[in-house]
Motif scaffolding. Structure first.
Motif, short mmCIF file in Angstrom:
data_model
loop_
_atom_site.label_atom_id
_atom_site.label_comp_id
_atom_site.label_asym_id
_atom_site.label_seq_id
_atom_site.Cartn_x
_atom_site.Cartn_y
_atom_site.Cartn_z
N GLU A 1 77.73 71.07 140.37
CA GLU A 1 77.06 72.33 140.06
C GLU A 1 75.77 72.06 139.31
O GLU A 1 75.68 71.12 138.54
CB GLU A 1 77.98 73.23 139.24
N TYR B 1 76.05 77.05 139.52
CA TYR B 1 77.18 77.14 138.58
C TYR B 1 78.10 78.30 138.97
O TYR B 1 77.65 79.34 139.46
CB TYR B 1 76.67 77.39 137.16
N GLY B 2 79.39 78.09 138.72
CA GLY B 2 80.32 79.20 138.90
C GLY B 2 81.23 79.07 140.10
O GLY B 2 82.00 79.97 140.40
N SER B 3 81.15 77.96 140.82
CA SER B 3 81.99 77.83 142.02
C SER B 3 83.44 77.53 141.66
O SER B 3 84.36 77.89 142.38
CB SER B 3 81.46 76.71 142.92
N ASN B 4 83.64 76.85 140.50
CA ASN B 4 84.99 76.47 140.07
C ASN B 4 85.71 75.58 141.07
O ASN B 4 86.93 75.61 141.18
CB ASN B 4 85.84 77.70 139.78
N VAL B 5 84.93 74.81 141.81
CA VAL B 5 85.54 73.84 142.72
C VAL B 5 84.98 72.48 142.36
O VAL B 5 83.78 72.35 142.10
CB VAL B 5 85.18 74.19 144.19
N LYS B 6 85.86 71.46 142.29
CA LYS B 6 85.37 70.12 141.94
C LYS B 6 85.33 69.21 143.18
O LYS B 6 84.46 68.36 143.33
CB LYS B 6 86.26 69.46 140.89
#
Lengths: 462, 462
Positions: free
Chosen positions: A118, A104-109
C-alpha cells in the motif's frame, strides 16, 4: 425495487425525488450503476482474455504459456487488486511471484503468492518509493523465459513514484505543484515527470527488457493514450529532456525549479544520461500494451441501459475535459433544447457524457468535480419541466468527500430555495458537497475497485 | 463556386485549407451563411406576417386594420432597420409616422415617414437617451384607435436607455459595471436596470396603454424570454424594487451603489413610486408580444444545409451559455468520439450549437467570444483526422474586431507550430483575433443586419 450493486443509497434518492420525475431519477441511477459494473476489472479481463490449455489470448494476441518458465505479476493503480484477482483466476498457479501496489485501505497483504503493498495517493509518499523500487527489482530479476504481466490503472503515477538518481521525492512533488499552478496540461506535466523518474515513460519496460511483457491497462485518461495512463511505465516516450526544459521555460518556472531537477534535465539534454525509451527502441518488440477498458465502456453501458428503459439515448462524447461547472452548464442546456424544440432527440431521451473534468478551486468549500458539475446545472434545469442530471466518478470517490457524485433535477432549485439555500453561493464557494448534503442528491458508492474517469447522464422525461 | 451572401472571404478560406478538408471547410462556411440568411429580419417578417386587404395576420393573431385610424411604427435594436423596411413593405402607407433607433453607422435618416435615429452601442450615450425620450413621447401621443407596431431586437437595452427620474445615465452605467464585475447574471442585471429605467420592464407598454400594441421581437437571448430581450419594454415584469435591493446586497455592492439609485429603489420598495407593470396589469390585454425568430432558426438552417450536403446532422443545443473557451473544448471533444467510436453520429457528420458564450477577459489581447471558442478547440482537434469547427456571431461582429468569428481544423495546430505560434499562449492572452489573423481562419461578414446570438458548427469528414 431491483437491488443495485454499487450505489448504496438509490432507494432514498428515488423516494425523496418529486413523484413526477421519480422514474427518471431511478433510471439514471440504475444506468450509472450499470456503467460502474461494466468496467469492473474482473469483468473486463474475463471478457478480453481467454486461457485454454496453454494458450493465452488477449487483444488479438496469442501467447503459448508453454514457452515460459514462469509468469510474474506486477501492477499498480486503484484497480490493481481487482485486476490481480481476475488474472489469478485466469492464470492460476502459473503465477509464481509478483507484487502489486494499491492505495491505503485495502487490508490485503497477499493474494496467493502476490504481495500487495500500500502507498500514498493522490500525494506520493516514501512507501510508494519503496514499492516502486520493489517492482523495478522484481522486473530486473525477470529472465528471457519470463512472461511479465503488468496491471496498470489510474493512480499508478502517484502510487509508484521513483525519482531518478539525485532527485528527491520532495523535489518531484515540488515541481509537480509548480507545473500545476502554472497551468501546465497533463502532457506537459508528464513530459517533465518522465524525465526525472526511473520508472515512468517506458522505464519499467526497460527494466523488463529481457522478458516478454504484457501490460493490461485500464484507462482513466481521456482518449486512452497508453503513454499517459499512469505515465506509461511500459509505453514508448516521444518526449525529450529538451522538451522538459522548454516547458519549464515556457511556463515561467525555470527559476523556481529545484536545482537537482534542473541539473538532471540539462545533463540529459546534453546527452550525458540516456533518454527515456523511444518508440523505435528494440525493447518494445517484446512488449504488448493492451487497453482492456476505459471510459467509453462505461458510457456505452449507461446509454444502453437508458435505451432499454425506454429513453432514446445517445453518447455525446466520452472525451470531455474542461472546467466542471462549465461542462455542467453546457450539458444541462441540452435539456432546454429537447423540451423546447425536440433536438437533438425527442422526449423521452437521455444523453451520456464521459471524460474527466477539473475544478479551479476559488472558494473554501467542500466538493468534487462531479458534484460541482451537477450543482452548476441546477439553475438551468430549473427552466425545464422534467429533467434529471447526475454525474459520478467511476472510482466512487469525488474529490475529498465520501460521495461518488450527485444528482439534481428540474425541481432542485425550488427545493433549495425552500430550504433557504442559494445554489449560486454554494457554487461560488466550491461547496457542492454541502449543498447536496442539505438539499439531498449525494450519490454514495464507496470505493468501486475500478477507475475509468467520470460518467454523467442527462435524462429528459416525457 | 456558389456565390455566398454574407461571408465575404469564403474563397480564400477554402483555398487556404489543406486539400483533404477543403470540402468540410466549404460546407461549414456555406452552412453558416445559410444560418445568417435564415434570420434576416425581412425574411422572418415576410414568413410570419401576411397582410391581405385589411387583415393583418401574425403569430396566430388576426387584426383588422380597418379598425385603426393610424399605424405607428416604433423600434430599436441592431436589426431595427431591416425589420422596419420589411414592415413598411407589408403595411405600406398605413404607417403614418414612427421612429426607430439603430447603432451609429446606418447612414439612413428616414425610411418613408419613419425617422431613423442613431445612438451608442454597446455603451449607451446621450443620443440614446434623447431617442428613448422621443419614443416615449410618440408612444404617449398614440390614441385608442392607434395600432402601434414595436420592432425589438438585440442591442435595444443600450440604444434606448432612459434613466428614471432622479437617476443619471452615468449612475446607470456605473451600477451596470458594478453588477457585471460582481458576477451578476443577466436576470440580476435586468432586475436592477428595469427599476431605474423609464422604458424597460414593460414601461413602454404603459406609455402605449391607450393603444393596441404588437411587438415583433427578434431574439438574441438564449431561451427567447421576452422579458429579457432588450430588457422587455413591452413585456410584463415579475421582479420588484425589493428584489433589486436584495441583489445589490447579495452581490456586496450596496455600499458602492450611487445614492440616486439607492434612494429610488428604497422609495420604490416602500411603495412611494409605482412598480413596473406586472403580468396581471390590464395594459397587457392590448399588447401582443411575438418572437419572430431567434437562435434556433439559425441553427436549423445550418443543420439542414449540412444534411443536404451529405453530413448526418444534429443540433446539440441552441441554449448554450458559458465561458467560450470551455464550450469550445467541450464541443470539439465530440469530434474525437465520432472518429474513435462513431458516436453520437457516424462520419461524415456535423453538429450545430447555438446560444451566446461569454469571455472572462484575463489577458490583454484582441478577440471575441466566437474566435476564442474556436481557438480553444485547436489543440483538441489536432488529435482528430478530419474535423472542422467554426463559430460566428450572427450580427457579424465578434468582440471589438472586424471579424464575425473564426474557423479551425485538424490541421490548425500544425500550421500554427510551423508559423512559430503557440495556440495556448494566444488563448491565455485572450488574443484569438491575432492568432487567426496570422494562421488564417478569420470569418469576415461585416454587419449582417440581424442578431440572434452565435452559431457554431463542428463537422467531421469521412
Amino acid at each position: 425495487m431491483r437491488r443495485l450493486g454499487h450505489i448504496s443509497n438509490v432507494d432514498s434518492l428515488v423516494d425523496s425525488a418529486p413523484a413526477h420525475i421519480r422514474r427518471e431519477v431511478k433510471a439514471v441511477l440504475q444506468a450509472l450503476d450499470k456503467a460502474i459494473a461494466a468496467v469492473q476489472p474482473a469483468k473486463l479481463l474475463h471478457d478480453k482474455i481467454t486461457v485454454r490449455g496453454e494458450v493465452f489470448r488477449v487483444g488479438g494476441r496469442r501467447l503459448n504459456l508453454d514457452k515460459f518458465d514462469e509468469v510474474v505479476l506486477l501492477g499498480a493503480g486503484k484497480a490493481a487488486l481487482g485486476m490481480a484477482k481476475a488474472i489469478l483466476e485466469l492464470l492460476g498457479r502459473r503465477i509464481k511471484r509478483g507484487v502489486i501496489v494499491v492505495p491505503y485501505g485495502s487490508n490485503v497483504k497477499m493474494l496467493d503468492c502476490v504481495e500487495v503493498l500500500e502507498a500514498g495517493h493522490p500525494i506520493p509518499d516514501t512507501n510508494g518509493v519503496k514499492a516502486a523500487q520493489h517492482i523495478i527489482e522484481l522486473a530486473e530479476s525477470c529472465k528471457e523465459n519470463t512472461l511479465a504481466v503488468f496491471l496498470l490503472s489510474g493512480g499508478a503515477s502517484a502510487l509508484i513514484p521513483l525519482p531518478a538518481d539525485g532527485v528527491s521525492l520532495e523535489d518531484k512533488i515540488e515541481i509537480t505543484n509548480l507545473l500545476m499552478k502554472s497551468g501546465a496540461n497533463i502532457h506537459e506535466l508528464n513530459t517533465v515527470r518522465k524525465h526525472i523518474s526511473a520508472i515512468k515513460g517506458g522505464q519499467l519496460a526497460k527494466a523488463l527488457s529481457r522478458s516478454r511483457v504484457v501490460s493490461l491497462i485500464l484507462s482513466d485518461v481521456v482518449g486512452d493514450d497508453i503513454a499517459t495512463i499512469g505515465s506509461g511505465p511500459t509505453a514508448p516516450d516521444v518526449t525529450t529532456y529538451t522538451d522538459a526544459l522548454q516547458i519549464l521555460e515556457r511556463r515561467g518556472i525555470i527559476d523556481k525549479t529545484p536545482s537537482s531537477i534542473l541539473t538532471r534535465l540539462r545533463r540529459g539534454a546534453s546527452g550525458e544520461i540516456p533518454e527515456t525509451p523511444k518508440p523505435s527502441d528494440n525493447i518494445f518488440k517484446h512488449v504488448t500494451n493492451i487497453v482492456i477498458g476505459g471510459n467509453f465502456d462505461a458510457c456505452r453501458a449507461a446509454a444502453s441501459f437508458m435505451r432499454r428503459s425506454g429513453y432514446r439515448s445517445m453518447i455525446v462524447s466520452s472525451h470531455l475535459e474542461g472546467e466542471a461547472r462549465e461542462v455542467g452548464r453546457a450539458f444541462s442546456s441540452v435539456a432546454l433544447s429537447v423540451e423546447r424544440y425536440g433536438v437533438p432527440l425527442k422526449r423521452p431521451c437521455a444523453f451520456v457524457i464521459g471524460g474527466e473534468t477539473t475544478v479551479s478551486v476559488r472558494g473554501d468549500g467542500v466538493g468534487g468535480r462531479n458534484q460541482e458539475l451537477v450543482l452548476a446545472a441546477v439553475e438551468k434545469l430549473a427552466d425545464t419541466r422534467k429533467a434529471v442530471l447526475a454525474s459520478l466518478g467511476t472510482d466512487g470517490i469525488d474529490g475529498p468527500t465520501d460521495a461518488a457524485g450527485a444528482i439534481c433535477s428540474s425541481n432542485t432549485l425550488r427545493q433549495a430555495l425552500e430550504a433557504g439555500l442559494n445554489a449560486d453561493d454554494y457554487l461560488r464557494h466550491n461547496d457542492s458537497y454541502n449543498f447536496f448534503k442539505k438539499v439531498g442528491g449525494l450519490i454514495l458508492t464507496g470505493r468501486t475497485g475500478t477507475n475509468v474517469g467520470d460518467v454523467a447522464i442527462l435524462c429528459v422525461g416525457d
